[in-house]
Design an enzyme around this catalytic site. Structure first.
Site, mmCIF file in Angstrom:
data_model
loop_
_atom_site.group_PDB
_atom_site.id
_atom_site.type_symbol
_atom_site.label_atom_id
_atom_site.label_comp_id
_atom_site.label_asym_id
_atom_site.label_seq_id
_atom_site.Cartn_x
_atom_site.Cartn_y
_atom_site.Cartn_z
ATOM 1 N N TYR A 180 0.837 -1.202 0.000
ATOM 2 C CA TYR A 180 0.000 0.000 0.000
ATOM 3 C C TYR A 180 0.872 1.252 0.000
ATOM 4 C CZ TYR A 180 0.872 0.930 5.002
ATOM 5 O OH TYR A 180 1.461 1.225 6.201
ATOM 6 N N CYS A 181 0.290 2.352 -0.462
ATOM 7 C CA CYS A 181 0.919 3.667 -0.428
ATOM 8 C C CYS A 181 -0.197 4.708 -0.370
ATOM 9 C CB CYS A 181 1.851 3.877 -1.623
ATOM 10 S SG CYS A 181 1.051 3.673 -3.240
ATOM 11 N N THR A 182 0.114 5.961 -0.599
ATOM 12 C CA THR A 182 -0.877 7.020 -0.410
ATOM 13 C C THR A 182 -2.046 6.911 -1.373
ATOM 14 O OG1 THR A 182 0.903 8.476 0.315
ATOM 15 C CG2 THR A 182 -1.215 9.502 -0.202
ATOM 16 N N ILE A 203 -4.195 4.541 0.513
ATOM 17 C CA ILE A 203 -4.720 4.893 1.830
ATOM 18 C C ILE A 203 -5.918 5.830 1.719
ATOM 19 C CG2 ILE A 203 -4.155 6.034 4.026
ATOM 20 C CD1 ILE A 203 -1.160 5.315 3.326
ATOM 21 N N GLU A 223 1.256 11.215 -5.180
ATOM 22 C CA GLU A 223 1.858 9.935 -5.030
ATOM 23 C C GLU A 223 1.793 9.260 -6.317
ATOM 24 O OE1 GLU A 223 3.061 6.916 -2.327
ATOM 25 O OE2 GLU A 223 1.105 6.769 -2.957
#
Length: 320
Positions: free
Chosen positions: A178-180, A207, A320
């Site tokens: 996962y990331c932003t 997220i 992102e």
């Protein structure tokens, strides 16, 4: 009262002449009165833009009408004021700096981890055969991360490939990255597959989308964002604060930029230390002759150097 929106998005899609597209796209964004930062590369788009609700709708509709960008999943936040002061649209070699430029090895348009919708990520994340992997930088996951997530000691996403060997112990697990907003996971998951990880997933929309669709359950702390808000709340189900003040160690959710422009490091600092230190991360920065006036926000519009250049490498500027 005028309503503003901030849009976070990315799209891996081939742009034949990215440099010319960037110039034309900048004019288009300015014609709508948008502010923000967009990176254009021949591999696609990565942006965060902000403006009136009408302008943002026109922007989204226009991109969706282009077959190259029809699949963009915009994350939309309502904000009290635009999240940027100026509009930038820059051409670069990648839409997120990874150093993984060989399309024969890493090509998100051809192969990535399985995309998990937020509700499916929520359902899987606590299983014994699952490892949750945060592919973001230190300053991001120090502010907030998923409960029990594996984090990496990296200052920039371009450092991620060098960490693959440290992840080898999880090869028999399902890896949930996962990331932003999702963009880093496209290349991170593709690299993991290339390196022999067989069961790799990624949180679709990152997220931000997870927070909107699930209430952000078990995301601890705040989520760092690449605009003048610096961070946003994600968890409305079981929120906690996990970040601590750099100077005194007290729990605080506040992240700022160091007031010394030659440092400009992103770090967490409580209001009391912010006042005492003039928004600086250290005594040396507080005594620096170019120190900016600290107004309590810790956000500065004009920064002479890229973030963290003097200390720890460059932080990605656009979304992102």
């Amino acid at each position: 009262m005028i309503k503003y929106n901030t849009l976070l998005y990315y799209c891996y899609s081939t742009i034949a002449d990215g440099e010319q597209f960037a110039a034309d796209h900048l004019k288009f964004c300015r014609s709508l009165g948008l502010t923000g930062r967009i990176i254009v590369a021949n591999e696609g788009l990565n942006g965060t833009v902000s403006g009136t609700a009408d302008a943002c709708k026109t922007y989204m509709d226009t991109l969706h009408a282009d077959e190259r960008f029809a699949g963009i999943d915009f994350k939309v936040d309502e904000v009290e004021e635009p999240s940027f002061v100026k509009m930038h649209c820059r051409y670069k070699s990648e839409i997120v700096h990874s150093g993984l430029r060989d399309p024969n090895i890493i090509n998100p348009q051809q192969k990535t981890g399985k995309h998990l919708e937020p509700k499916d990520f929520l359902a899987m994340k606590d299983r014994d055969d699952v490892v949750i992997l945060d592919v973001r930088s230190n300053y991001e996951h120090s502010l907030g991360k998923f409960k029990n997530a594996v984090t990496l000691d990296i200052e920039n996403f371009r450092d991620f490939p060098a960490m693959i060997n440290e992840l080898a112990q999880y090869k028999d697990k399902k890896i949930l990255t996962y990331c932003t907003g999702g963009i880093k996971c496209e290349k991170a998951s593709a690299l993991l597959l290339h390196e022999g990880f067989s069961d790799v997933y990624q949180l679709h929309g990152g997220i931000i989308k997870y927070g909107k669709e699930t209430g952000g359950e078990d995301f601890e702390g705040k989520c760092y964002v690449f605009d003048n808000r610096l961070s946003v709340d994600v968890n409305s189900v079981n929120p906690v604060v996990i970040s601590t003040c750099r100077n005194c160690g007290k729990t605080t959710p506040k992240m700022i930029n160091c007031a010394n422009p030659e440092c400009n490091e992103h770090f967490t600092q409580c209001d009391e230390c912010g006042t005492k230190m003039d928004g600086c991360c250290s005594d040396a920065c507080q005594e620096h002759p170019r120190k900016r006036v600290y107004d309590g926000t810790g956000y500065y519009v004009k920064v002479p150097q890229p973030v963290n250049t003097a200390k720890k490498g460059t932080v990605q500027l656009a979304g992102e």
